[in-house]
Design an enzyme around this catalytic site. Structure first.
Site, PDB file in Angstrom:
ATOM      1  N   GLU A  68     -31.440  39.994   3.859  1.00 50.66           N
ATOM      2  CA  GLU A  68     -31.974  41.358   3.854  1.00 50.66           C
ATOM      3  C   GLU A  68     -30.882  42.423   3.833  1.00 50.66           C
ATOM      4  OE1 GLU A  68     -35.203  38.729   5.619  1.00 50.66           O
ATOM      5  OE2 GLU A  68     -33.017  38.945   5.905  1.00 50.66           O
ATOM      6  N   MET A 497      -6.577  45.557   7.068  1.00 53.76           N
ATOM      7  CA  MET A 497      -6.431  46.814   7.796  1.00 53.76           C
ATOM      8  C   MET A 497      -6.301  46.576   9.299  1.00 53.76           C
ATOM      9  SD  MET A 497      -5.937  49.969   7.168  1.00 53.76           S
ATOM     10  CE  MET A 497      -6.628  50.455   5.588  1.00 53.76           C
TER      11      MET A 497
END
Length: 593
Positions: A68, A497
């Site tokens: 979903e 990062m």
């Protein structure tokens, strides 16, 4: 491309106005009346009546995702690329909760989306029934609005309200929670879909106040060091053409947020680069020194402003935005203008032309000379002699191979910043990424929505090995619907990062940022029925990319092994101002003061 299993052939529309329809049929007919092309979804018990109604028609195509979250991101990507409202359909309980990340992603970036969620039947709401959650309560903090429909007679008008709210003013996601009994096929009522909606408490402003626009133009005419600061609101408000004309007429420099890239051509000489945490030296310094800041469709978020006390210390600020709640929320402004950006910019241009300086005058020559001096620093330079593939080089090669004609989605992290810095977008709605929420896993399903919207266009997803694994199962969706997306994986073996922050601020203690046990991405792509390629030498990269993009009808996964130690520069650390950037060690070993 095939839409396998989406619709059976020969099925007609469900019914015209006045026809007797069930709730499920009303919902599907309403989607037809809204002109919905695609519904991205995943079936479950609470929405099976709706799925049966979808099966009986062929106007609205259903795209079966594998999770979903993928449905919401695909609807989001479709909306960002087209400007239309994205639609997804999920079942109750875990179907709805799995969708929350995608709903919040759309909310943070103001993306128009209608999310249809199934709910347990109304008589058992509140009884902890199987797959029951309070969807309205859960999503309330991350939607523009939400509804719980308890009566089939309210369904059509609620759907109309949902699309109206999602697409007007400052766009955003709207959730419509529909109990299963509301879609019961045994109860039918006359169908009527309202063409116009008026909500007493919701009246978006279209035109800006002319008096305020005049004040803004007066400031612009007086400015010695002006800067346009533009954001995603220009793209969402279809204001790119008006912005481009105004910027070129004034001759002012322009910078952009991550979300606004492409609203003004990035290859234009007046564009001074992205600003903020990983913005260019010239853009950030111009922001620090500007005396008049014209902010358009931007919200002054923390990744742009840095430390508020240091933000634009010399500037009088003009702020144009569709959302009055955004104005002076984070930064106090001098001239607030509420309205749709395209309308405001058109009025601003007209008034500016009436009072613009005479030709031959060059009041900004000194300002542009200063910007030219900042540009000589070449803050985005990197080692082009490296034996390893630099991620910057990979993005530059992607730009060269695609000649700038690409819809590019990304996930979140270093690869996202490198894409923003090194792939210059000259058109709006070509750069599709999660800016506000920073959602890993966004890129691949978003590319699905983009490719379905533009089946003949080149669509690529730049990702990292940590991000791509978040929604890797959507490669099966790409196979089912024959979507020729290209994945360009900048594979550095780290959560890049996170590793960069740990290097800078945690004395290189790389706590759980190394991605262990990675799959063989070539074999993984092949197992889904796609093409997989791997490159680890700079000299091989361009040929591999050209090979990948030459396969116009195939999904290609290009695993590019890049230097694991490369960092994103410039960088503004938390608590620092725009003038306190940390530059690449090749330029400076210190933070600029």
């Amino acid at each position: 491309m095939a839409l396998t299993g989406a619709k059976p052939a020969g099925k007609a529309a469900l019914g015209a106005a006045g026809a007797e329809l069930s709730g499920a049929e009303i919902l599907v007919q309403a989607l037809q009346d809204e002109g919905v092309e695609f519904v991205f979804g995943y079936p479950g018990g609470a929405v099976l009546h709706i799925y049966d109604a979808l099966f009986k028609q062929e106007s609205v195509k259903h795209i079966l995702v594998r999770h979903e979250q993928g449905a919401t991101h695909a609807a989001d990507g479709y909306a960002r690329a087209t400007g239309k409202c994205g639609v997804c359909l999920v079942t109750s309980g875990p179907g709805a909760t799995n969708a929350v990340t995608g709903i919040a992603t759309a909310y943070m970036d103001s993306i128009p989306m209608v999310v249809l969620t199934g709910q347990v039947p109304t008589p058992v709401i509140g009884s902890d029934a199987f797959q029951e959650v309070d969807t309205v309560g859960i999503t309330r903090p991350c939607v523009k609005h939400n509804f719980l429909v308890k009566d089939v007679r309210d369904l059509a008008v609620t759907i109309r309200k949902a699309f109206y709210i999602a697409t007007t003013g400052r766009p955003g996601p709207v959730v419509v929670d529909i109990p299963k009994d509301v879609t019961d096929p045994n109860r039918k009522i006359p169908y009527h879909y309202p063409q116009e909606i008026k909500l007493r408490s919701y009246n978006p402003v279209e035109k800006g106040h002319l008096g305020q626009i005049r004040r803004a133009v007066d400031l612009m005419l007086e400015a010695k060091r002006p800067v346009f600061y533009t954001g995603g609101g220009v793209v969402l408000g279809e204001g790119s053409a008006q912005l481009t004309e105004l910027v070129r007429t004034t001759g002012f420099p322009i910078t952009s947020t991550l979300m606004g890239l492409g609203a003004f051509p990035m290859t234009d000489a007046q564009f001074i680069g992205m600003l903020g945490m990983h913005g260019t030296y010239e853009a950030n310094m111009a922001m620090h020194e500007t005396d008049v800041l014209i902010a358009v469709g931007a919200r002054f978020d923390d990744r742009v402003t840095g430390k508020i006390e240091h933000f634009c210390p010399h500037a009088r600020i003009i702020h144009v935005d569709a959302d009055p709640a955004s104005i002076s929320k984070n930064v106090k402004v001098d001239v607030p203008i509420v309205g749709q950006v395209a309308n405001v910019l058109a009025d601003m241009l007209r008034l500016y032309l009436e009072h613009k300086p005479k030709s031959g005058e060059e009041p900004l020559a000194e300002w542009w000379a200063q910007i030219a001096q900042w540009r000589t620093l070449d803050c985005l330079q990197y080692d082009r002699t490296s034996a390893a593939i630099k991620p910057q080089f990979a993005v530059e090669t992607l730009y060269r191979v695609t000649e700038g004609d690409l819809y590019l989605t990304s996930d979140v992290g270093q690869h996202q910043m490198f894409a923003a810095q090194f792939y210059p977008f000259d058109k709006p709605r070509r750069w599709i990424n999660s800016g506000g929420l920073g959602t890993m896993g966004f890129g691949l399903p978003a590319a699905i929505g983009v490719q379905l919207a533009f089946p003949d266009a080149q669509v690529a997803c730049v990702s990292g090995e940590a991000s791509i694994l978040m929604c890797i199962q959507e490669m099966a969706t790409c196979q089912q619907y024959s979507l020729p997306i290209k994945v360009v994986l900048l594979n550095n073996g780290y959560m890049g990062m996170v590793r960069q922050w740990q290097e800078f601020f945690y004395e290189s203690r790389y706590s759980h940022s190394y991605v262990d046990a990675l799959p063989d991405f070539v074999k993984l792509a092949e197992s889904f029925g796609h093409v997989g390629l791997r490159v680890d030498q700079p000299g091989q990269l361009e040929d591999a990319m050209r090979e990948a993009f030459a396969m116009r009808d195939r999904f290609v996964f290009l695993d590019v092994v890049v230097d694991p130690t490369e960092n994103v520069y410039p960088m503004i650390a938390a608590g620092k101002g725009h003038h306190e950037m940390q530059l690449s060690p090749s330029l400076s070993d210190r933070e600029l003061a």
